[in-house]
Enzyme design. Structure first.
Site, PDB file in Angstrom:
ATOM      1  N   ASP A   1      -4.315 -41.718 -39.199  1.00  7.56           N
ATOM      2  CA  ASP A   1      -5.503 -41.624 -40.060  1.00  7.56           C
ATOM      3  C   ASP A   1      -6.732 -41.107 -39.317  1.00  7.56           C
ATOM      4  O   ASP A   1      -7.862 -41.427 -39.660  1.00  7.56           O
ATOM      5  CB  ASP A   1      -5.857 -42.987 -40.691  1.00  7.56           C
ATOM      6  CG  ASP A   1      -4.672 -43.604 -41.377  1.00  7.56           C
ATOM      7  OD1 ASP A   1      -3.974 -42.875 -42.085  1.00  7.56           O
ATOM      8  OD2 ASP A   1      -4.442 -44.818 -41.201  1.00  7.56           O
TER       9      ASP A   1
ATOM     10  N   HIS B   1      -1.976 -37.607 -45.380  1.00  8.33           N
ATOM     11  CA  HIS B   1      -3.082 -36.786 -44.887  1.00  8.33           C
ATOM     12  C   HIS B   1      -3.976 -36.508 -46.084  1.00  8.33           C
ATOM     13  O   HIS B   1      -3.484 -36.101 -47.125  1.00  8.33           O
ATOM     14  CB  HIS B   1      -2.594 -35.426 -44.409  1.00  8.33           C
ATOM     15  CG  HIS B   1      -1.742 -35.493 -43.191  1.00  8.33           C
ATOM     16  ND1 HIS B   1      -2.021 -36.307 -42.136  1.00  8.33           N
ATOM     17  CD2 HIS B   1      -0.641 -34.818 -42.855  1.00  8.33           C
ATOM     18  CE1 HIS B   1      -1.110 -36.129 -41.202  1.00  8.33           C
ATOM     19  NE2 HIS B   1      -0.254 -35.241 -41.614  1.00  8.33           N
TER      20      HIS B   1
END
Ligand code: GDP
Length: 424
Positions: free
Chosen positions: A13, A41
């Site tokens: 992340d 994503h």
């Protein structure tokens, strides 16, 4: 021709999707080389906001070919849902711009189910799985108990192979977990529903990539998660079940002899972590809540609130060593603008001793953070596009992090949009 990998340095992340979306303008092919539909994503561009799980982030660029390599956990159900979602926003996905490796193994319906059954059995000792079937999938792949996407092209061989695996898998489902067994009809229905949908995209991507390289094309390798979730180098057992490190990119992509010319490591200006496991620099209570809100730190796949804290220099330096990063992209610097003082986890203490070495996983939970503070800048920096546009305190923070981690920070991101970037 040049090859580049974009990888996460920390727990995932970090903003890899945003960096791939930005840098794909210089590349002809984008390859995902590991992982499955378990992480996400987020990409924001002129077409909207997208949460990608399996699709390579080059899917939005017109002339880019996207490859799902042999190292991915090919979850046909998740992939199809994602393809439908992205298409509904006007993106064309055809066998021309999406190619799935015939050597990618299929994540089968029982993998997801087994993930849930095992997490339930572990109860309060659970690993924090996203229950997308990734760990059961990779363990079956290593036991040679799953099928390859290319087998969809040879149905007779597929049925014969699947029926052998079915018999073995039902032993585990019934005898270990007391769950309902699968039948061949279940598998045939699943293949008819999902396997058939992805079949037109399946091809020999190794041959495609070799040709692309010999034609002088530029290839970008896109990782999921980050160094600290790597199966071999991460915070085992709170890792993923594959290798997100750049060294695996050639193997998992279909270009096993590829040399990487550039490795862009993505680091967030603070830390976040989804799921279980030791997270030394973790904040709790009100200050964590403020940072989580400021950074929008909720899982792209699960919506789970992420654990947050200041940037962790010790873990980041180790993550960079694992990746061999040549350049760093520091993302979300804008999120720190609300803080008067910017905290940094500069060292750890372990057994009363200060250390700059990232501890062995078994003793990592005993490590304590040593936090130092830098001046904040107290103004909105999201409009900055040049290094000089940043206030002195923000530049100082970037320079401090760069000196501590020992790798050049080439990109500073100040917003999720494609152009919200400073190239140093
Ligand atoms: P990935 O899995 O590494 O691609 O990361 P995620 O997509 O889970 O998380 C990154 C999140 O931060 C996404 O929502 C991005 O749109 C957002 N983002 C990326 N870079 C920046 C930035 O510089 N500033 C801000 N405010 N958001 C960013």
């Amino acid at each position: 021709m040049s090859n580049c990998a974009i990888v996460g340095i920390n727990w995932g992340d970090e903003g890899k999707g945003r960096m791939v979306d930005l840098l794909t303008c210089d590349y002809d092919v984008v390859v995902r080389y590991q992982g499955g539909g378990n992480a996400g994503h987020t990409v924001v561009n002129e077409l909207g906001k997208f949460a990608l799980h399996l699709l390579p982030s080059g899917i939005f660029r017109k002339d880019v070919a996207n490859v799902l390599g042999n190292g991915v956990a090919l979850d046909c159900e998740s992939l199809w849902t994602e393809m439908e979602d992205v298409r509904s926003k006007g993106v064309s996905i055809t066998p021309e711009n999406l190619k799935i490796s015939d050597r990618a193994s299929l994540l089968l319906p029982w993998h997801r189910e087994l993930d849930g059954l095992e997490e339930a059995r572990l109860a309060d000792k659970k690993y924090g799985s996203t229950k997308q079937g990734i760990a059961p999938f990779y363990s079956d792949k290593f036991q040679k108990k799953t099928v390859m996407a290319g087998e969809l092209l040879y149905p007779d061989k597929l049925w014969e192979h699947l029926s052998g695996i079915l018999e073995w898998k039902n032993l585990t489902l019934e005898k270990v977990y007391g769950a309902k067994p699968y039948t061949m009809d279940d598998l045939k229905a699943w293949v008819a529903n999902y396997g058939e949908k992805i079949k037109p995209f399946v091809c020999d991507t190794g041959a495609f990539l070799r040709q692309a390289v010999s034609d002088g094309k530029n290839v970008l390798f896109e990782a999921q998660l980050g160094s600290l979730r790597d199966l071999d180098y991460g915070i085992y057992p709170y890792t993923t079940s594959s290798n997100p490190i750049a060294a695996y990119a050639p193997v998992g992509s279909g270009l096993p002899t590829a040399r990487l010319d550039k490795i862009v490591g993505v680091v967030k200006a603070y830390s976040s972590c989804v799921g279980e496991g030791p997270f030394t620099c973790e904040w709790f209570g009100g200050e964590a809540e403020k940072l989580r809100e400021a950074g929008g730190e909720y899982g792209a796949k699960t919506g789970r609130p992420r654990r947050v804290g200041p940037i962790d220099i010790v873990a980041t330096r180790y993550g960079i060593q694992c990746q061999g990063a040549t350049d760093i992209a520091l993302t979300k610097l804008d999120v720190l603008s609300y803080l008067d003082k910017i905290p940094v986890c500069a060292h750890y203490t372990l057994n009363g001793q200060q250390t700059d070495d990232f501890p062995f996983p078994a003793v990592l939970p005993d490590a304590k953070p040593v936090v130092e503070y830098l001046d904040g800048w107290n103004c909105d920096i999201s409009g900055a596009r040049k290094w000089e546009d940043l206030p002195a305190a923000a530049r100082k923070y970037v320079e401090y992090v760069e000196a501590q981690i020992g790798c050049r920070i080439t990109y500073v991101s100040v917003g999720p949009e494609r152009d919200a970037i400073i190239l140093r």
